[in-house]
Design a protein around this motif. Structure first.
Motif, short mmCIF file in Angstrom:
data_model
loop_
_atom_site.label_atom_id
_atom_site.label_comp_id
_atom_site.label_asym_id
_atom_site.label_seq_id
_atom_site.Cartn_x
_atom_site.Cartn_y
_atom_site.Cartn_z
N ASP A 1 11.96 25.55 -3.63
CA ASP A 1 10.90 26.48 -4.02
C ASP A 1 10.36 26.13 -5.40
N THR A 2 11.24 25.63 -6.29
CA THR A 2 10.77 25.21 -7.61
C THR A 2 9.84 24.01 -7.51
N LEU A 3 10.16 23.06 -6.64
CA LEU A 3 9.28 21.91 -6.43
C LEU A 3 7.92 22.34 -5.90
N VAL A 4 7.92 23.28 -4.97
CA VAL A 4 6.66 23.74 -4.39
C VAL A 4 5.78 24.36 -5.47
N LYS A 5 6.34 25.21 -6.30
CA LYS A 5 5.56 25.88 -7.33
C LYS A 5 5.11 24.91 -8.42
N ARG A 6 5.87 23.85 -8.65
CA ARG A 6 5.57 22.95 -9.76
C ARG A 6 4.58 21.86 -9.39
N TYR A 7 4.65 21.35 -8.16
CA TYR A 7 3.86 20.16 -7.83
C TYR A 7 2.79 20.39 -6.76
N MET B 1 17.60 15.72 -6.87
CA MET B 1 16.49 16.45 -7.48
C MET B 1 16.09 15.92 -8.87
N PRO B 2 17.03 15.54 -9.74
CA PRO B 2 16.59 14.97 -11.02
C PRO B 2 15.74 13.71 -10.86
N GLU B 3 16.14 12.81 -9.95
CA GLU B 3 15.34 11.61 -9.72
C GLU B 3 13.99 11.95 -9.10
N VAL B 4 13.97 12.94 -8.19
CA VAL B 4 12.72 13.31 -7.54
C VAL B 4 11.72 13.86 -8.55
N THR B 5 12.17 14.77 -9.41
CA THR B 5 11.25 15.32 -10.41
C THR B 5 10.80 14.25 -11.40
N GLU B 6 11.69 13.33 -11.74
CA GLU B 6 11.31 12.24 -12.65
C GLU B 6 10.22 11.38 -12.02
N LEU B 7 10.32 11.10 -10.74
CA LEU B 7 9.31 10.28 -10.06
C LEU B 7 7.99 11.04 -9.89
N ASP C 1 0.82 -1.21 0.00
CA ASP C 1 0.00 0.00 0.00
C ASP C 1 0.85 1.27 0.00
N ILE C 2 1.94 1.28 0.79
CA ILE C 2 2.75 2.49 0.96
C ILE C 2 4.21 2.12 0.74
N LEU C 3 4.86 2.82 -0.17
CA LEU C 3 6.28 2.64 -0.41
C LEU C 3 7.04 3.77 0.29
N VAL C 4 8.02 3.38 1.11
CA VAL C 4 8.95 4.34 1.71
C VAL C 4 10.28 4.10 1.02
N ALA C 5 10.71 5.05 0.19
CA ALA C 5 11.81 4.74 -0.74
C ALA C 5 12.78 5.89 -0.84
N THR C 6 14.00 5.54 -1.24
CA THR C 6 14.98 6.53 -1.68
C THR C 6 14.83 6.69 -3.19
N PRO C 7 15.06 7.88 -3.73
CA PRO C 7 14.76 8.12 -5.15
C PRO C 7 15.50 7.21 -6.11
N GLY C 8 16.81 6.97 -5.88
CA GLY C 8 17.58 6.18 -6.83
C GLY C 8 17.09 4.75 -6.94
N GLN D 1 17.58 18.11 2.10
CA GLN D 1 18.68 17.15 2.09
C GLN D 1 18.77 16.44 0.74
N MET D 2 17.62 16.16 0.13
CA MET D 2 17.65 15.56 -1.22
C MET D 2 18.35 16.49 -2.20
N ALA D 3 18.08 17.78 -2.07
CA ALA D 3 18.74 18.73 -2.97
C ALA D 3 20.24 18.76 -2.70
N ASP D 4 20.63 18.73 -1.42
CA ASP D 4 22.06 18.76 -1.09
C ASP D 4 22.78 17.51 -1.61
N LEU D 5 22.09 16.37 -1.60
CA LEU D 5 22.71 15.12 -2.05
C LEU D 5 22.58 14.90 -3.55
N GLY D 6 21.97 15.83 -4.27
CA GLY D 6 21.89 15.73 -5.72
C GLY D 6 20.79 14.82 -6.23
#
Length: 625
Positions: free
Chosen positions: A209-215, A181-187, A141-148, A174-179
């Protein structure tokens, strides 16, 4: 966009206390919360849960440890309760930056998901992908996942996000600091529109802020702490130490009572500091990204269970770690920036508890540390530590440090207690083994007597013969054990002698042992000279021409047959036919000699001939004609 300020979230003294039952959660969840001793929500939970249950998109801003997991987790579970989930098509996804945080979120929500009949699964690196794919095939029912890892699972066709109703981003900064964001937006692009989105982050900079405005659509914003580290229950201190005092001070602080997290910058540094602390008698373990997931999980479990009192971690491995009752964070290496400093500091003073953050700084790092504190928005007390006041009472009151000798004494006593316990355990095992041996002996004698009666022999004689054989075997085993012990002692003695010989040889090679290298050489030279009295007088090379062959002879003193001048005349170039004595344009006659390898155009061709004169030579009178 509606906004709730931090002041609006703080209850007044005369206001009644809000409970989870007042927030609109299902009774099954409220009952389970009460069983776990959780009755009063934190400010972020009290503000977020009603809006999340109403289906609004949520933008939560606050530091780690403020209770955000239940803020988005409990409304998510309440929304999914009673629905049906297809294979490989989860209905909710929670994205986290690290494996440890994913496991912690799952552990925190799983008890409440069980009471509602909802299944959670962690999908992260370092664990079996086959096991994760198998769980998805059996409906999650619920996936708790890392983006990669989630992207890899989707790429294999084992998961689809087409049925996701709720998507949560935890620790987005922290996701942004670890790089990630491309995987997050893809998902997030694969999640169908119209569902609920919840994003929690300590800061709202740039990509966040870009994620907030986009999603997020008209999100309700809640904030519990400022973007900077203004936490009233947390105190910050900077200790200026000399390089030689850094390791003893680290051991003294780590040897304090209570749980401590030590932060370093590199993986090798984590292993090194943990090893040094263990040598000082501190129960310390290292945690970093270079370890396997199983080792990281065991290390974190040992720290949570109290088997280790100190955890030495890097920034990447420590992000999102939640352990109760961590009252001190020690920064052995300075943080890379103020955000990393806030992430490190967030391991203590969680959920309203108090905590202390101590940073060690070498003299040349003072300006960097103070600027970092200003960027983080914290007021830190400053102390200069010297050899004389390494364990000053004021500093000890701040950091709870004890004397290093006291730490080592306690560690020695702990080792003694451990050894005594081991002796007691082995003694009990020895007694049990003896009892078992007696039982087996009785059983063997009974069976031996029965076998003798079946053969028609005397059972007593058979039992006596068996006992004698057993005694002989036992004696032989004891003698073999003694021989093995003797061989082991000889091997150890031989190894010790070899090590001593290598050490002595090394000392001799380095010129130690009471003699200087040049003295030994002079002694040997004197011994050689004393043994040459019956030889020819040693001839000095005063003319600078001879190179001095072995035995003290000059090249000119060798037998005459070895001198070039005494060779047969046909071997001398001067006796060759006149047509071989051709001018070469440059140099003298020495350049025409082949055997000597003389320089110039004519040297080194062997036999005195030039390469172009060997086969095509013609007399001059013939060439002229």
């Amino acid at each position: 966009m509606s906004v709730s300020t931090p002041e609006a979230l703080l209850p007044l003294d005369d206001e009644p206390t809000t409970t989870f039952a007042d927030l609109g959660l299902p009774q099954h969840i409220v009952r389970k919360l009460a069983e776990n001793g959780v009755t009063t929500p934190f400010p972020i939970q009290a503000a977020t849960i009603p809006d999340a249950l109403a289906g609004h998109d949520i933008l939560g801003r606050g530091r780690t440890g403020s209770g955000k997991t239940l803020s988005f987790g409990l409304p998510l579970l309440a929304r999914l309760a009673g629905g049906r989930t297809a294979a490989k098509r989860p209905r909710a996804v929670i994205l986290t930056p690290t494996r440890e945080l994913a496991m912690q979120v799952s552990d925190a929500l799983e008890p409440y998901g069980d009471v509602l009949g909802l299944r959670l699964k962690v999908v992260c690196g370092g664990t079996s992908m086959g096991n994760q794919i198998y769980a998805l095939e059996r409906c999650v029912d619920i996936l708790v996942a890392t983006p990669g890892r989630l992207r890899d699972v989707i790429g294999r066709g084992a998961c689809s996000l087409d049925d996701v109703e709720v998507a949560v981003l935890d620790e987005a900064d922290q996701m942004a600091d670890l790089g990630f964001m491309p995987e997050v937006t893809e998902l997030l692009d694969q999640v169908p529109p119209g569902g609920q989105r919840m994003l929690f982050s300590a800061t709202l900079e740039h990509e966040i802020d870009t994620l907030v405005k986009r999603y997020l659509v008209d999100p309700v914003s809640h904030e519990v702490d400022a973007a900077q580290g203004a936490v009233t229950t947390m105190s910050h201190h900077v200790l200026i130490v000399k390089p030689r005092d850094k390791a003893p001070l680290t051991a003294a602080i780590a040897g304090r009572e209570g749980r401590t997290i030590v932060f370093v910058r590199t993986q090798l540094g984590a292993d090194r500091v943990a090893g040094q602390l263990r040598e000082s008698g501190v129960r310390a373990d290292a945690l970093h990204g270079g370890m396997t997931q199983g080792a990281r999980t065991r290390t974190l479990a040992d720290f949570k269970d109290g088997h280790a009192s100190v955890l030495v971690a890097t920034d990447v491995a420590a992000r999102g770690i939640h352990v109760d009752n961590i009252d001190l964070v020690l920064n052995v290496d300075p943080a890379a920036d103020h955000k990393d400093y806030l992430h490190r500091s967030g391991r203590t003073a969680r959920a309203g508890r108090s905590g202390t953050v101590v940073s060690l700084a070498l003299p040349h790092q003072r300006r960097t540390i103070f600027r970092l504190m200003e960027d983080a928005g914290v007021e830190a007390s400053r102390h200069i530590i010297g050899r004389g006041d390494l364990f000053d009472p004021d500093v000890a009151d701040i950091i709870g440090a004890r004397s290093l000798t006291e730490v080592q004494a306690e560690a020695a006593m702990g080792a003694v207690r451990h050894a005594e316990g081991e002796v007691a355990r082995l003694s009990r095992e020895l007694e049990r083994a003896k009892e078992r041996a007696g039982e087996l002996t009785e059983e063997a004698e009974r069976l031996t007597g029965r076998a003798a009666r079946e053969r028609g022999d005397d059972p007593a004689e058979a039992i006596a013969a068996a006992a004698e054989a057993r005694a002989l075997a036992l004696a032989e085993a004891e003698r073999e054990a003694e021989r093995e012990a003797l061989r082991e002692a000889r091997r150890a003695e031989k190894a010790a002698r070899a090590e001593a010989a290598r050490h002595e040889e090394g000392q001799r090679g380095r010129g130690h042992g009471g003699f200087r290298r040049d003295d030994r050489r002079d002694d040997r030279r004197d011994d050689r000279r004393e043994g040459r009295d019956d030889r020819r007088p040693f001839q000095r090379r005063d003319d600078g021409r001879g190179r001095g062959g072995g035995g003290g002879f000059r090249r000119d003193d060798r037998p005459s047959y070895d001198r070039r001048d005494d060779r047969p005349s046909y071997d001398r170039r001067d006796d060759r036919p006149s047509y071989d004595r051709r001018p070469y344009g440059r140099g003298d006659d020495n350049r025409q000699r082949g055997n000597g390898g003389g320089g110039g155009n004519g040297g080194g061709n062997g036999g005195g001939f030039r390469r172009d004169d060997r086969s095509s030579y013609k007399p001059r009178w013939k060439r002229d004609s």
